[in-house]
Design an enzyme around this catalytic site. Structure first.
Site, PDB file in Angstrom:
ATOM      1  N   GLU A 325      -7.878  -1.407   4.649  1.00 22.46           N
ATOM      2  CA  GLU A 325      -8.252  -2.423   3.664  1.00 22.46           C
ATOM      3  C   GLU A 325      -9.089  -1.834   2.534  1.00 22.46           C
ATOM      4  O   GLU A 325      -8.922  -2.185   1.361  1.00 22.46           O
ATOM      5  CB  GLU A 325      -9.011  -3.567   4.339  1.00 22.46           C
ATOM      6  CG  GLU A 325      -8.208  -4.367   5.350  1.00 22.46           C
ATOM      7  CD  GLU A 325      -7.191  -5.286   4.690  1.00 22.46           C
ATOM      8  OE1 GLU A 325      -7.131  -5.318   3.446  1.00 22.46           O
ATOM      9  OE2 GLU A 325      -6.453  -5.975   5.413  1.00 22.46           O
ATOM     10  N   ARG A 329      -7.536  -1.811  -1.342  1.00 18.95           N
ATOM     11  CA  ARG A 329      -8.225  -2.721  -2.258  1.00 18.95           C
ATOM     12  C   ARG A 329      -9.197  -1.982  -3.176  1.00 18.95           C
ATOM     13  O   ARG A 329      -9.160  -2.161  -4.399  1.00 18.95           O
ATOM     14  CB  ARG A 329      -8.978  -3.795  -1.471  1.00 18.95           C
ATOM     15  CG  ARG A 329      -8.100  -4.647  -0.581  1.00 18.95           C
ATOM     16  CD  ARG A 329      -8.853  -5.870  -0.086  1.00 18.95           C
ATOM     17  NE  ARG A 329      -8.175  -6.519   1.029  1.00 18.95           N
ATOM     18  CZ  ARG A 329      -8.312  -7.809   1.341  1.00 18.95           C
ATOM     19  NH1 ARG A 329      -9.108  -8.576   0.622  1.00 18.95           N
ATOM     20  NH2 ARG A 329      -7.670  -8.326   2.361  1.00 18.95           N
ATOM     21  N   ASP A 457       4.336  -4.150   8.371  1.00 14.56           N
ATOM     22  CA  ASP A 457       5.067  -4.426   7.135  1.00 14.56           C
ATOM     23  C   ASP A 457       5.009  -3.303   6.109  1.00 14.56           C
ATOM     24  O   ASP A 457       6.037  -2.800   5.637  1.00 14.56           O
ATOM     25  CB  ASP A 457       4.574  -5.744   6.530  1.00 14.56           C
ATOM     26  CG  ASP A 457       3.050  -5.798   6.395  1.00 14.56           C
ATOM     27  OD1 ASP A 457       2.364  -4.917   6.938  1.00 14.56           O
ATOM     28  OD2 ASP A 457       2.546  -6.728   5.734  1.00 14.56           O
ATOM     29  N   GLU A 592       3.183 -12.399  -1.394  1.00 13.77           N
ATOM     30  CA  GLU A 592       4.412 -11.641  -1.117  1.00 13.77           C
ATOM     31  C   GLU A 592       5.661 -12.256  -1.749  1.00 13.77           C
ATOM     32  O   GLU A 592       6.528 -11.539  -2.275  1.00 13.77           O
ATOM     33  CB  GLU A 592       4.600 -11.491   0.395  1.00 13.77           C
ATOM     34  CG  GLU A 592       3.641 -10.521   1.057  1.00 13.77           C
ATOM     35  CD  GLU A 592       2.259 -11.111   1.275  1.00 13.77           C
ATOM     36  OE1 GLU A 592       1.294 -10.343   1.455  1.00 13.77           O
ATOM     37  OE2 GLU A 592       2.143 -12.364   1.264  1.00 13.77           O
TER      38      GLU A 592
END
Length: 697
Positions: A325, A329, A457, A592
């Site tokens: 993360e 980010r 994913d 998404e």
């Protein structure tokens, strides 16, 4: 002293039978005199004193000397119109004298302060990197506009002065005026008023790149000439150009205003309780939003965020952070902001952060730990178990490789390349990987779920994008991506009933489950991107089918918002294609689906993707917008009367969702074109390079 106490005042009047009281002026004057006589002597004395003081003040003001004529009080509507007459010699000399005075003041300031690597306050946004920007009062038809920036070089070379209009046009300028009027001081600590004032000065420029900073002379000497030219040619493409983009910018402003007021410098806004949520103590919302503000043309907000990064951001807090993360980010956001603005403030922070994250790779298997303390460098497995998610260890490569390309230091690229080399050698199921891997042993967890949803994913997304990042030079990534997509088609793709929707399910203990996360809706965009880069027609066909299914996940809900997880019916005779369990009915403002619509519209120019995107944007406005400020995730997309706010605005709503909306509605072919840029999984754009790290275009 005040007269006899027996004295009584009274008022009486008589109206003749043949008269009616008609409020004549004579009667009103008589009534006023009676009212004056009713006042006591003290009241009348006080009134007389006040009247005398007022008269003295008026006389004093009239006797004060008025302001002299301004040296630059020029009627621009006459002298500076296109084809207008030139200024006379006296006016030119007055303007030159003012400029000489300003040059002297600036020289004195530079001698006192000395050189600085990074200047505090907002960046100077002039496109002419060799010109000195100063703030001069400008008069338009006799009305003074203070703080408009002008270039001294422009004044010397081209007198009279020029007023530049906003590059976004009149409509965007009106929106900016509205936003300025709505600004309020935040509850928490924000940059000083001086910086805010300097922000206002920047607005007067037009023929300048609105997103650069630092010392102009220094950058003029150090920056490659071709990079400056590219910055100049790109400046006009930023900002809203149509009504839908303006609506998206207004939504961003609504969210940003609430974050600034109630959560400034913290990770996430809680819009209902008007407070904040802290996760990594890195100001996630600010960093995630930097490039969004840049491409939206929000100069003032970008500058304020930039100043926070330079002056207030603690890049090494004593906090355990998630490697994945933080990389996508924060590291991704800083590197993207650096590429767009050429401001080394962002690069300096990115290098410190990259070094602080490297201890996570100190394992026997070279598969990194999930968590690392940014101050101590101590890394460990996640607290919930011994394994890391596969997506966490395989979705950090683009960012670390980019840091190596910029710094010419391969330590970052080598660390993540070893991870991918290790994953490439592990046994897979038709190219599909389980969702967990152990950092100590380097092995996948046996019998783990196979999915393109949570925890796996972006592994598949980054296979394709690593191939593209170095100009399609590393074929191993393309081969692994094609193998994985073959596995998706053969093992995970099914059709629902009764409307034959194509969806991607999961294999749980080798048994098929018709469960599809909203996260899987990244896949249509990735497939379309593969087709755009030479993969066969079947990739685009599957992308179109899955994008339609993702749209139906919104359209079939009463709120027109998708649930976090959907289950698809595969039994004959069923009424609905999609079922939503109560625990899965929440919506987290995810990007998404809009991301995939963006790719598909860019590649196919099919208007349907814009139409679908606009419907979804309106649903966000209707059901997630908090009138007092911000947007909130909701708990129940099936209940339009009571969606139940969850009191959390994720940083990716500003960093991804609104950015992809803005790009979807863009008509600018040169705004982050897909043959020059790729987006990381947090929607931060990076340039496409060669194998040696040179920017390809």
């Amino acid at each position: 002293m005040y007269g006899s106490q027996n004295q009584r005042d009274f008022i009486s009047f008589t109206v003749a039978e043949d008269e009616k009281y008609d409020n004549q002026k004579v009667r009103r004057r008589q009534s006023c005199w009676r009212a004056w006589k009713q006042l006591s002597r003290l009241q009348r004395a006080i009134f007389n004193i006040m009247l005398m003081l007022t008269a003295v003040c008026v006389v004093y003001l009239l006797m004060m000397p008025g302001p002299g004529p301004s040296e630059l009080d020029i009627d621009l509507s006459r002298n500076n119109r296109i084809g207008g007459d030139a200024l006379n010699l006296d006016d030119r000399m007055q303007a030159l004298n003012v400029v000489d005075d300003i040059n002297g003041q600036v020289e004195d300031m530079n001698q006192k302060e000395g050189p600085k690597r990074h200047k505090k306050g907002p960046p100077k946004l002039n496109r002419d990197r060799g010109a000195l920007a100063v703030s001069l009062p400008v008069h338009v038809s006799g009305v003074e506009i203070p703080g408009r920036q002008q270039h001294v070089g422009d004044v010397l070379d081209k007198v009279p002065l020029r007023i530049f209009e906003s590059r976004e046009g009149a409509a965007a300028g009106a929106l900016e005026d509205n936003r300025m009027g709505e600004d309020e001081e935040p509850v928490l600590h924000v940059p000083d008023d001086g910086a805010a004032n300097r922000d206002e000065e920047v607005k007067g420029q037009q023929e300048s790149d609105p997103h650069r900073d630092g010392d102009p002379d220094e950058e003029s000497n150090n920056e490659p000439e071709e990079r400056k030219d590219d910055s100049e040619s790109q400046s006009s493409i930023y900002g809203p150009k149509n009504e839908k983009q303006e609506a998206v910018v207004a939504a961003f402003q609504h969210a940003w205003k609430a974050y600034r007021a109630h959560a400034w410098g913290h990770d996430e806004l809680k819009p209902i309780s008007k407070t904040y949520n802290e996760w990594f103590h890195l100001g996630l919302t600010i960093i995630d939003s930097l490039d969004t503000m840049y491409i939206m043309g929000l100069d003032k907000e970008f500058e304020e965020a930039r100043n926070w990064v330079e002056n207030e951001m603690n890049i090494k807090p004593n906090v355990d952070v998630n490697l994945f993360e933080t990389t996508i980010r924060v590291l991704g956001g800083l590197l993207s902001a650096y590429h767009l603005s050429n401001d080394e403030v962002f690069l300096d922070k990115a290098k410190i952060l990259g070094n602080s994250l490297l201890p996570a790779f100190n394992t026997k298997s070279k598969v990194p730990h999930a968590d690392v303390n940014l101050k101590t460098g101590k890394a460990h497995a996640p607290r919930w178990g011994p394994d890391s998610s596969v997506s966490e260890v395989s979705t950090i490569q683009i960012e670390f490789r980019e840091l190596s390309f910029i710094t010419k230091n391969n330590i970052y690229k080598d660390a993540v390349d070893r991870v991918m080399s290790h994953l490439h050698g592990l046994k897979k199921v038709d190219g599909l990987v389980p969702i967990f891997i152990n950092a100590n042993t380097g092995q996948f967890r046996q019998r783990a779920t196979l999915t393109l949803g949570a925890r796996a994913d972006s592994y598949y997304e980054y296979l394709l994008k690593q191939w593209l990042q170095t100009g399609k030079s590393e074929q191993i990534f393309k081969e692994d991506f094609e193998a994985a997509m073959t596995g998706v088609k053969n093992r995970l793709t099914r059709h629902s009933g009764p409307n034959n929707l194509v969806f991607v399910g999961e294999l749980v203990n080798e048994a098929f489950s018709p469960k599809m996360d909203h996260l899987v809706c990244f896949l249509p965009g990735t497939l379309a991107l593969g087709y755009h880069n030479g993969l066969d027609e079947s990739y685009l066909e599957l992308a179109r089918s899955l994008a339609h299914t993702c749209y139906q996940m919104y359209a079939q809900m009463p709120t027109f918002l998708s649930p976090e997880i959907a289950h698809f019916n595969m039994l004959p005779g069923t009424k609905d294609d999609i079922q939503v369990k109560p625990a899965d009915a929440h919506n987290l403002l995810r990007p998404e689906t809009i991301e995939s619509f963006f790719y598909l519209y860019r590649i196919t120019k099919d208007q349907v993707y814009r139409d679908w995107g606009w419907q979804i944007f309106q649903a966000f406005e209707r059901y997630t917008k908090i009138p007092e400020g911000g947007y909130s995730s909701i708990s129940n997309v099936k209940n339009p009367d009571k969606p139940s706010f969850r009191d959390k605005m994720e940083s990716f709503f500003l960093g991804e969702t609104l950015k992809y909306f803005f790009l979807l509605f863009s008509d600018e072919p040169d705004l982050l074109p897909l043959d020059k840029y790729l987006f990381n999984t947090e929607a931060h754009p990076f340039p496409i390079r060669t194998i040696n790290g040179a920017i390809k275009h």
